[in-house]
Design a protein around this motif. Structure first.
Motif, PDB file in Angstrom:
ATOM      1  N   LEU A 164      24.949  92.410  99.892  1.00  0.00           N
ATOM      2  CA  LEU A 164      23.908  93.413 100.124  1.00  0.00           C
ATOM      3  C   LEU A 164      22.830  93.318  99.031  1.00  0.00           C
ATOM      4  CD1 LEU A 164      24.468  97.021 101.262  1.00  0.00           C
ATOM      5  CD2 LEU A 164      23.021  96.601  99.300  1.00  0.00           C
ATOM      6  N   PHE A 165      23.279  93.234  97.774  1.00  0.00           N
ATOM      7  CA  PHE A 165      22.294  93.140  96.694  1.00  0.00           C
ATOM      8  C   PHE A 165      21.583  91.793  96.722  1.00  0.00           C
ATOM      9  CE2 PHE A 165      25.210  96.344  94.781  1.00  0.00           C
ATOM     10  CZ  PHE A 165      24.323  97.389  94.865  1.00  0.00           C
ATOM     11  N   LYS A 166      22.349  90.735  97.034  1.00  0.00           N
ATOM     12  CA  LYS A 166      21.729  89.411  97.018  1.00  0.00           C
ATOM     13  C   LYS A 166      20.598  89.333  98.046  1.00  0.00           C
ATOM     14  CE  LYS A 166      22.534  84.537  96.576  1.00  0.00           C
ATOM     15  NZ  LYS A 166      23.391  83.378  96.679  1.00  0.00           N
ATOM     16  N   ARG A 167      20.790  90.023  99.165  1.00  0.00           N
ATOM     17  CA  ARG A 167      19.756  90.045 100.196  1.00  0.00           C
ATOM     18  C   ARG A 167      18.416  90.500  99.612  1.00  0.00           C
ATOM     19  NH1 ARG A 167      20.364  91.206 105.554  1.00  0.00           N
ATOM     20  NH2 ARG A 167      22.207  89.922 105.308  1.00  0.00           N
ATOM     21  N   TYR A 168      18.462  91.517  98.733  1.00  0.00           N
ATOM     22  CA  TYR A 168      17.219  92.073  98.200  1.00  0.00           C
ATOM     23  C   TYR A 168      16.786  91.406  96.881  1.00  0.00           C
ATOM     24  CZ  TYR A 168      17.793  95.580 101.815  1.00  0.00           C
ATOM     25  OH  TYR A 168      17.924  96.194 103.029  1.00  0.00           O
ATOM     26  N   ILE A 169      17.769  90.875  96.135  1.00  0.00           N
ATOM     27  CA  ILE A 169      17.392  90.229  94.858  1.00  0.00           C
ATOM     28  C   ILE A 169      16.805  88.853  95.141  1.00  0.00           C
ATOM     29  CG2 ILE A 169      18.286  89.323  92.666  1.00  0.00           C
ATOM     30  CD1 ILE A 169      20.391  91.600  92.740  1.00  0.00           C
ATOM     31  N   GLY A 170      17.357  88.167  96.159  1.00  0.00           N
ATOM     32  CA  GLY A 170      16.794  86.855  96.515  1.00  0.00           C
ATOM     33  C   GLY A 170      17.907  85.892  96.902  1.00  0.00           C
ATOM     34  N   GLU A 171      17.878  85.442  98.159  1.00  0.00           N
ATOM     35  CA  GLU A 171      18.923  84.530  98.657  1.00  0.00           C
ATOM     36  C   GLU A 171      18.910  83.221  97.877  1.00  0.00           C
ATOM     37  OE1 GLU A 171      21.213  85.339 100.679  1.00  0.00           O
ATOM     38  OE2 GLU A 171      20.437  87.027 101.860  1.00  0.00           O
ATOM     39  N   GLU A 172      17.739  82.889  97.279  1.00  0.00           N
ATOM     40  CA  GLU A 172      17.627  81.611  96.564  1.00  0.00           C
ATOM     41  C   GLU A 172      18.228  81.681  95.149  1.00  0.00           C
ATOM     42  OE1 GLU A 172      15.328  83.849  97.030  1.00  0.00           O
ATOM     43  OE2 GLU A 172      14.571  84.196  95.017  1.00  0.00           O
ATOM     44  N   GLN A 173      18.631  82.862  94.723  1.00  0.00           N
ATOM     45  CA  GLN A 173      19.194  83.007  93.365  1.00  0.00           C
ATOM     46  C   GLN A 173      20.457  82.158  93.218  1.00  0.00           C
ATOM     47  OE1 GLN A 173      18.639  84.845  90.498  1.00  0.00           O
ATOM     48  NE2 GLN A 173      16.624  85.460  91.227  1.00  0.00           N
ATOM     49  N   PRO A 174      20.588  81.406  92.112  1.00  0.00           N
ATOM     50  CA  PRO A 174      21.791  80.590  91.901  1.00  0.00           C
ATOM     51  C   PRO A 174      22.968  81.432  91.407  1.00  0.00           C
ATOM     52  CG  PRO A 174      20.270  80.290  90.091  1.00  0.00           C
ATOM     53  CD  PRO A 174      19.595  81.240  91.029  1.00  0.00           C
ATOM     54  N   VAL A 175      23.280  82.460  92.159  1.00  0.00           N
ATOM     55  CA  VAL A 175      24.387  83.377  91.845  1.00  0.00           C
ATOM     56  C   VAL A 175      25.206  83.483  93.131  1.00  0.00           C
ATOM     57  CG1 VAL A 175      24.976  85.731  91.125  1.00  0.00           C
ATOM     58  CG2 VAL A 175      22.915  84.641  90.211  1.00  0.00           C
ATOM     59  N   HIS A 176      26.465  83.065  93.074  1.00  0.00           N
ATOM     60  CA  HIS A 176      27.257  82.944  94.304  1.00  0.00           C
ATOM     61  C   HIS A 176      28.614  83.588  94.107  1.00  0.00           C
ATOM     62  CE1 HIS A 176      24.291  79.956  95.567  1.00  0.00           C
ATOM     63  NE2 HIS A 176      24.429  79.399  94.375  1.00  0.00           N
ATOM     64  N   LEU A 177      29.045  84.356  95.104  1.00  0.00           N
ATOM     65  CA  LEU A 177      30.405  84.915  95.061  1.00  0.00           C
ATOM     66  C   LEU A 177      31.234  84.218  96.136  1.00  0.00           C
ATOM     67  CD1 LEU A 177      31.333  88.711  94.875  1.00  0.00           C
ATOM     68  CD2 LEU A 177      32.818  86.980  95.808  1.00  0.00           C
ATOM     69  N   LEU A 178      32.331  83.593  95.714  1.00  0.00           N
ATOM     70  CA  LEU A 178      33.220  82.917  96.657  1.00  0.00           C
ATOM     71  C   LEU A 178      34.455  83.792  96.875  1.00  0.00           C
ATOM     72  CD1 LEU A 178      33.089  79.359  95.014  1.00  0.00           C
ATOM     73  CD2 LEU A 178      31.487  80.379  96.649  1.00  0.00           C
ATOM     74  N   PRO A 179      34.861  83.991  98.134  1.00  0.00           N
ATOM     75  CA  PRO A 179      35.984  84.905  98.408  1.00  0.00           C
ATOM     76  C   PRO A 179      37.341  84.237  98.170  1.00  0.00           C
ATOM     77  CG  PRO A 179      35.120  84.028 100.448  1.00  0.00           C
ATOM     78  CD  PRO A 179      34.274  83.447  99.364  1.00  0.00           C
ATOM     79  N   LEU A 180      37.567  83.781  96.942  1.00  0.00           N
ATOM     80  CA  LEU A 180      38.783  83.024  96.622  1.00  0.00           C
ATOM     81  C   LEU A 180      39.510  83.660  95.444  1.00  0.00           C
ATOM     82  CD1 LEU A 180      37.274  79.418  96.703  1.00  0.00           C
ATOM     83  CD2 LEU A 180      38.661  80.514  98.484  1.00  0.00           C
ATOM     84  N   LYS A 181      40.775  83.289  95.290  1.00  0.00           N
ATOM     85  CA  LYS A 181      41.507  83.690  94.088  1.00  0.00           C
ATOM     86  C   LYS A 181      41.230  82.659  93.001  1.00  0.00           C
ATOM     87  CE  LYS A 181      45.303  85.830  96.501  1.00  0.00           C
ATOM     88  NZ  LYS A 181      46.707  85.802  96.874  1.00  0.00           N
ATOM     89  N   GLY A 182      41.260  83.089  91.757  1.00  0.00           N
ATOM     90  CA  GLY A 182      41.008  82.163  90.653  1.00  0.00           C
ATOM     91  C   GLY A 182      41.905  80.934  90.729  1.00  0.00           C
ATOM     92  N   GLU A 183      43.172  81.161  91.066  1.00  0.00           N
ATOM     93  CA  GLU A 183      44.146  80.064  91.027  1.00  0.00           C
ATOM     94  C   GLU A 183      43.962  79.073  92.175  1.00  0.00           C
ATOM     95  OE1 GLU A 183      44.638  83.294  91.291  1.00  0.00           O
ATOM     96  OE2 GLU A 183      46.424  83.822  92.455  1.00  0.00           O
ATOM     97  N   GLU A 184      43.083  79.404  93.133  1.00  0.00           N
ATOM     98  CA  GLU A 184      42.861  78.483  94.261  1.00  0.00           C
ATOM     99  C   GLU A 184      41.798  77.421  93.958  1.00  0.00           C
ATOM    100  OE1 GLU A 184      43.929  81.453  97.968  1.00  0.00           O
ATOM    101  OE2 GLU A 184      41.891  81.480  97.189  1.00  0.00           O
ATOM    102  N   LEU A 185      41.096  77.598  92.837  1.00  0.00           N
ATOM    103  CA  LEU A 185      39.991  76.679  92.548  1.00  0.00           C
ATOM    104  C   LEU A 185      40.516  75.329  92.075  1.00  0.00           C
ATOM    105  CD1 LEU A 185      37.776  79.213  90.576  1.00  0.00           C
ATOM    106  CD2 LEU A 185      37.389  78.384  92.910  1.00  0.00           C
ATOM    107  N   PRO A 186      39.895  74.239  92.511  1.00  0.00           N
ATOM    108  CA  PRO A 186      40.345  72.928  92.023  1.00  0.00           C
ATOM    109  C   PRO A 186      39.943  72.721  90.564  1.00  0.00           C
ATOM    110  CG  PRO A 186      38.686  72.715  93.800  1.00  0.00           C
ATOM    111  CD  PRO A 186      38.804  74.165  93.491  1.00  0.00           C
TER     112      PRO A 186
END
Ligand SMILES: C[S@@+](CC[C@H](N)C(=O)[O-])C[C@H]1O[C@@H](n2cnc3c(N)ncnc32)[C@H](O)[C@@H]1O
Length: 327
Positions: A164-186
């Motif tokens: 919701l905030f990203k929509r108004y702050i700017g979709e092009e912002q290099p800030v990304h939330l991934l719906p993962l658990k920390g331990e799932e990251l390679p």
């Protein structure tokens, strides 16, 4: 549908490009296998956000400011207010969106104030925030100059609040939330993140030392770990393992002393380990507001003795520890 294309684009030619091609399936699986009953409702809500463009965005302040009241009509603000209310409870913030002040349960800005001065400057850094919640601190990291901020949090509810905030702050912002658990990251085998944050996560993990070892695998050589977690008083052999709930939370496993945390970090090979802050959480920092109306810290403490939780354990005290991987 939430689109992760710009995340994949930001991986290219970056210190974290090893992740390219490894995360798309993980993200899809997480979205499909951990379906929340309200997922469709949340996606519809994002679709129905009014189209307003923010004349001012100021993320370099305690209450993140996105747009001004005069950027939208009364009717648009009323629609936005209704949609925001549908996304209660608001735990982490505060935010001000087109004149609507979202006074969240937590003054997350206080945590940022406690740690900001101790960080290696974030300018141009690639930053990972494990357990980022709705992303409040990610925007603060970006405002401090981080080149790219990636947060992971398995909660699709927090993903919706973030989007919701990203929509108004700017979709092009290099800030990304991934719906993962920390331990799932390679893990990385070559480069990696410059700074990794883990705030409010360690005590939710059954194997806290494995959590710290994972965080190390996401850092480049000479990178910085910022760890914030609940602690207890005591020597390096002291930890509290609640018999059942801690401050009414069900999923709390280990509350070590700061000396025990240092010992864990040393055993894992971290260097320059320093405790930069230890603070008792107050009922001013975590409290009920119109945007979070269930229960908050004052309901989790012994009503006759605020130095104890309602279960009789020491009341929440949080430490911030910063350390590095070897060059
Ligand atoms: C206490 S909140 C802390 C949020 C934020 N980092 C802060 O400091 O305000 C803990 C967050 O960790 C997330 N979480 C729980 N288990 C996790 C895991 N295995 N990996 C990543 N995040 C996790 C929860 O969904 C929640 O948003």
């Amino acid at each position: 549908m939430i689109n992760f294309d710009s995340f994949h684009k930001d991986l290219l030619d970056s210190p974290i490009e090893e992740w390219e091609g490894k995360l798309a399936t993980l993200i899809n699986d997480a979205l499909n296998n951990r379906q929340h009953g309200k997922r469709e409702e949340w996606l519809d809500l994002l679709q129905s956000l009014p189209q307003i463009s923010a004349s001012t965005i100021d993320l370099n302040r305690d209450c993140l400011q996105i747009g001004l009241a005069e950027d939208c009509s009364e009717e648009e603000r009323e629609t936005l207010n209704t949609l925001l209310k549908q996304l209660m409870p608001w735990r982490k913030g505060p935010y001000n969106l087109f004149g609507i002040h979202i006074d969240t349960e937590w003054r997350s800005d206080w945590k940022w104030q406690r740690l900001q001065a101790h960080l290696s400057p974030l300018k141009n850094r690639y930053v990972l925030d494990v357990g980022c919640g709705n992303g409040y601190h990610m925007w603060r990291m970006r405002a401090d100059g981080a080149k790219c901020v990636i947060g992971v949090d398995p909660s699709q509810f927090f993903l919706t609040q973030f989007q919701l905030f990203k929509r108004y702050i700017g979709e092009e912002q290099p800030v990304h939330l991934l719906p993962l658990k920390g331990e799932e990251l390679p893990p990385f085998t070559r480069r990696g993140f410059d700074t990794v944050f883990s705030m409010g996560v360690l005590y939710h993990r059954r194997s806290p030392i494995d959590h710290l070892a994972e965080l190390k695998r996401y850092l480049r050589q000479g990178g910085e770990l910022v760890l914030e977690t609940l602690v207890v008083d005591g020597d390096e052999q002291t930890a509290l393992i609640p018999r059942d709930r801690y401050a009414k939370m069900r999923n709390v496993w280990f509350l070590p002393s700061t000396d025990m945390l240092i010992l864990w970090l040393e055993r894992l090979g971290f260097i320059n380990i320093r405790v930069v802050d230890v603070t008792l959480t107050t009922i001013e920092e975590q409290r009920l507001t119109p945007w979070m109306q269930y229960e908050s810290l004052s309901d989790f403490l012994d009503p006759n003795d605020h130095s104890l939780t309602c279960e009789g354990y020491p009341a929440p005290k949080r430490a911030i520890i910063i350390c590095n991987t070897k060059e």
